[in-house]
Motif scaffolding. Structure first.
Motif, PDB file in Angstrom:
ATOM      1  N   UNK A  42      32.666  37.783  38.018  1.00 58.56           N
ATOM      2  CA  UNK A  42      32.314  38.592  36.843  1.00 58.56           C
ATOM      3  C   UNK A  42      31.136  37.970  36.102  1.00 58.56           C
ATOM      4  N   UNK A  43      31.101  36.635  36.047  1.00 55.65           N
ATOM      5  CA  UNK A  43      29.952  35.969  35.412  1.00 55.65           C
ATOM      6  C   UNK A  43      28.664  36.272  36.171  1.00 55.65           C
ATOM      7  N   UNK A  44      28.737  36.241  37.511  1.00 54.07           N
ATOM      8  CA  UNK A  44      27.545  36.561  38.311  1.00 54.07           C
ATOM      9  C   UNK A  44      27.091  37.988  38.037  1.00 54.07           C
ATOM     10  N   UNK A  45      28.051  38.894  37.922  1.00 50.58           N
ATOM     11  CA  UNK A  45      27.698  40.282  37.632  1.00 50.58           C
ATOM     12  C   UNK A  45      26.970  40.386  36.290  1.00 50.58           C
ATOM     13  N   UNK A  46      27.436  39.629  35.311  1.00 52.72           N
ATOM     14  CA  UNK A  46      26.805  39.688  33.995  1.00 52.72           C
ATOM     15  C   UNK A  46      25.414  39.055  34.036  1.00 52.72           C
ATOM     16  N   UNK A  47      25.235  38.035  34.906  1.00 53.94           N
ATOM     17  CA  UNK A  47      23.908  37.429  35.060  1.00 53.94           C
ATOM     18  C   UNK A  47      22.913  38.445  35.611  1.00 53.94           C
ATOM     19  N   UNK A  48      23.417  39.402  36.395  1.00 56.70           N
ATOM     20  CA  UNK A  48      22.566  40.473  36.925  1.00 56.70           C
ATOM     21  C   UNK A  48      22.443  41.624  35.937  1.00 56.70           C
ATOM     22  N   UNK A  49      22.917  41.404  34.726  1.00 58.40           N
ATOM     23  CA  UNK A  49      22.891  42.412  33.664  1.00 58.40           C
ATOM     24  C   UNK A  49      23.638  43.675  34.066  1.00 58.40           C
ATOM     25  N   UNK A  50      24.722  43.484  34.840  1.00 58.87           N
ATOM     26  CA  UNK A  50      25.553  44.618  35.229  1.00 58.87           C
ATOM     27  C   UNK A  50      26.452  45.028  34.072  1.00 58.87           C
ATOM     28  N   UNK A  51      26.731  46.306  33.993  1.00 59.95           N
ATOM     29  CA  UNK A  51      27.636  46.813  32.963  1.00 59.95           C
ATOM     30  C   UNK A  51      29.089  46.538  33.316  1.00 59.95           C
ATOM     31  N   UNK A  52      29.379  46.417  34.620  1.00 61.35           N
ATOM     32  CA  UNK A  52      30.781  46.240  35.021  1.00 61.35           C
ATOM     33  C   UNK A  52      30.863  45.642  36.415  1.00 61.35           C
ATOM     34  N   UNK A  53      32.025  45.070  36.686  1.00 61.44           N
ATOM     35  CA  UNK A  53      32.399  44.635  38.030  1.00 61.44           C
ATOM     36  C   UNK A  53      33.493  45.576  38.512  1.00 61.44           C
ATOM     37  N   UNK A  54      33.309  46.193  39.661  1.00 60.98           N
ATOM     38  CA  UNK A  54      34.292  47.115  40.217  1.00 60.98           C
ATOM     39  C   UNK A  54      34.912  46.513  41.468  1.00 60.98           C
ATOM     40  N   UNK A  55      36.208  46.728  41.638  1.00 55.92           N
ATOM     41  CA  UNK A  55      36.913  46.275  42.838  1.00 55.92           C
ATOM     42  C   UNK A  55      37.757  47.417  43.390  1.00 55.92           C
ATOM     43  N   UNK A  56      38.322  47.194  44.566  1.00 56.14           N
ATOM     44  CA  UNK A  56      39.133  48.209  45.215  1.00 56.14           C
ATOM     45  C   UNK A  56      40.611  48.094  44.915  1.00 56.14           C
ATOM     46  N   UNK A  57      40.985  47.461  43.823  1.00 55.74           N
ATOM     47  CA  UNK A  57      42.398  47.313  43.483  1.00 55.74           C
ATOM     48  C   UNK A  57      43.031  48.662  43.116  1.00 55.74           C
ATOM     49  N   UNK A  58      44.315  48.769  43.454  1.00 54.20           N
ATOM     50  CA  UNK A  58      45.082  49.954  43.077  1.00 54.20           C
ATOM     51  C   UNK A  58      45.778  49.676  41.746  1.00 54.20           C
ATOM     52  N   UNK A  59      45.049  49.900  40.680  1.00 50.34           N
ATOM     53  CA  UNK A  59      45.543  49.729  39.323  1.00 50.34           C
ATOM     54  C   UNK A  59      44.618  50.533  38.426  1.00 50.34           C
ATOM     55  N   UNK A  60      45.033  50.720  37.180  1.00 51.53           N
ATOM     56  CA  UNK A  60      44.272  51.556  36.253  1.00 51.53           C
ATOM     57  C   UNK A  60      44.003  50.773  34.971  1.00 51.53           C
ATOM     58  N   UNK A  61      42.765  50.813  34.518  1.00 47.94           N
ATOM     59  CA  UNK A  61      42.396  50.277  33.210  1.00 47.94           C
ATOM     60  C   UNK A  61      41.937  51.447  32.350  1.00 47.94           C
ATOM     61  N   UNK A  62      42.543  51.592  31.178  1.00 49.31           N
ATOM     62  CA  UNK A  62      42.154  52.665  30.281  1.00 49.31           C
ATOM     63  C   UNK A  62      42.481  52.260  28.851  1.00 49.31           C
ATOM     64  N   UNK A  63      41.832  52.888  27.879  1.00 52.40           N
ATOM     65  CA  UNK A  63      42.098  52.537  26.482  1.00 52.40           C
ATOM     66  C   UNK A  63      43.400  53.157  25.987  1.00 52.40           C
ATOM     67  N   UNK A  64      44.071  52.451  25.073  1.00 53.89           N
ATOM     68  CA  UNK A  64      45.259  53.025  24.451  1.00 53.89           C
ATOM     69  C   UNK A  64      44.854  53.805  23.207  1.00 53.89           C
ATOM     70  N   UNK A  65      45.835  54.219  22.416  1.00 59.56           N
ATOM     71  CA  UNK A  65      45.546  55.045  21.249  1.00 59.56           C
ATOM     72  C   UNK A  65      44.667  54.328  20.233  1.00 59.56           C
ATOM     73  N   UNK A  66      44.700  53.000  20.242  1.00 55.16           N
ATOM     74  CA  UNK A  66      43.889  52.210  19.309  1.00 55.16           C
ATOM     75  C   UNK A  66      42.543  51.812  19.896  1.00 55.16           C
ATOM     76  N   UNK A  67      42.261  52.282  21.120  1.00 50.19           N
ATOM     77  CA  UNK A  67      40.995  51.949  21.758  1.00 50.19           C
ATOM     78  C   UNK A  67      40.991  50.618  22.472  1.00 50.19           C
ATOM     79  N   UNK A  68      42.148  49.955  22.533  1.00 50.68           N
ATOM     80  CA  UNK A  68      42.247  48.675  23.212  1.00 50.68           C
ATOM     81  C   UNK A  68      42.547  48.913  24.689  1.00 50.68           C
TER      82      UNK A  68
END
Length: 361
Positions: free
Chosen positions: A119-145
């Motif tokens: 993830x640090x390497x991705x940020x060094x490349x000024x990437x907005x995100x690191x994506x992987x092929x994991x079967x899981x979900x990241x999303x914001x809750x009602x408070x935006x967290x």
């Protein structure tokens, strides 16, 4: 076409999941960069006959990832993490076994390499995100967290391996496959005409490609240092063993001793070099303690009712979780559980949401 174009680094392992991840993100209009972690010296683990083992992160996997990236016409880099992998994953793996615990190197690799160093390497490349092929979900809750949820495909859900993600990391990590089934992913692979569309699933631990972890441990640390006695829970000596690291809690096979009832490993005492065995009833425990807790919610000030999973393939059970000093927690189950294993992860859930987790002491 995605109107919000992002620069996204995709962790490409050479398998179908990460390859489809890269293809989907490019199709959506993002600037995609493929990146593969070279984590060990492949020649060290080569079979004499040249056999290719079914593990992740092999030399063949690096070649597959490169060819997929070429086919997608995206930049591709191989990052050498051999030294970090040895120090952070392999040494930890050996330390745990030689301390009487059973480690989970996949969680450790995710925590210390993929979602830290990569993830640090991705940020060094000024990437907005690191994506992987994991079967899981990241999303914001009602408070935006941001929160971590189980993947839609319950047979492939990998949220257990991701409990160490921090809220800050989740703002920069993407799991595009989380809402898909494995069958749907393979359909996408065929649609994109990816060369890995029918590639088999990786198995076993990547740095123990033949599955013989005892041989691996003895090559790393030597043999004969932890030989000792096999002792019944009653205190009776039943035989001898050739290393405490050969055993794990709940193990039944390979004990080499006769008894009126089936015996299981119920404990490992490294200081006394003893493997403790007993009848199945001795495997049941109604509580455990975890260390190095990572909370994806605010650490609860009062006892928390949740579900707890103590192994990847373990069904979650209701439990009460109480925080302790020094970033630890006590888990009390609604009913006793069998084969609680020090060194494994205990992960806490509220429905399909990951609340946190820690390492079983």
């Amino acid at each position: 076409m995605n109107t919000t174009r992002k620069r996204i680094v995709v962790a490409m392992s050479g398998g179908v999941d990460s390859s489809v991840t890269a293809a989907l993100l490019k199709e959506q209009g993002h600037e995609v960069i493929g990146m593969t972690m070279q984590i060990w010296d492949y020649s060290r683990f080569a079979a004499p006959d040249g056999e290719t083992f079914g593990t992740c992160c092999s030399l063949d996997d690096v070649h597959d990832a490169r060819r997929v990236a070429e086919g997608l016409d995206i930049p591709f880099y191989v990052i050498n993490f051999e030294e970090a992998f040895q120090r952070q994953v392999i040494d930890h793996f050996c330390d745990e076994y030689f301390s009487g615990r059973t480690p989970n190197p996949c969680v450790m690799c995710n925590q210390r390499l993929k979602f830290d160093l990569l993830l640090r390497r991705a940020r060094e490349l000024e990437a907005d995100a690191l994506a992987t092929g994991h079967y899981a979900i990241i999303e914001p809750d009602a408070d935006g967290r941001f929160m971590l949820r189980k993947g839609r495909d319950q047979g492939k859900d990998q949220s257990y391996f991701l409990f160490t993600l921090t809220p800050e990391q989740m703002t920069r990590v993407m799991f595009p496959l989380g809402g898909m089934t494995k069958e749907e992913v393979r359909e996408h692979a065929a649609r994109f005409d990816l060369r890995v569309a029918e590639k088999a699933e990786s198995q076993d631990i990547c740095f123990v490609p033949d599955g013989d972890y005892v041989r691996f441990l003895e090559e790393e640390r030597g043999a004969g240092k932890l030989d000792g006695e096999i002792v019944h829970v009653s205190g009776k000596v039943l035989g001898r063993h050739r290393g405490t690291y050969r055993y794990t809690i709940g193990q039944r096979r390979g004990l080499g001793i006769a008894w009126s009832e089936p015996l299981f490993v119920t404990g490992i005492d490294v200081e006394e070099r003893q493997v403790i065995v007993g009848e199945k009833s001795h495997l049941h425990r109604d509580r455990l303690t975890v260390r190095e807790c990572n909370w994806q919610i605010d650490p609860p000030e009062q006892p928390l009712q949740a579900a707890c999973r103590i192994r990847y393939r373990h069904r979650e059970v209701p439990a009460q979780i109480r925080t302790l000093p020094d970033n630890r927690a006590e888990v009390v189950f609604s009913q006793p559980q069998q084969g609680i294993t020090p060194g494994q992860a205990a992960v806490f859930y509220d429905g399909d949401r990951v609340l946190g987790g820690g390492w079983i002491e």
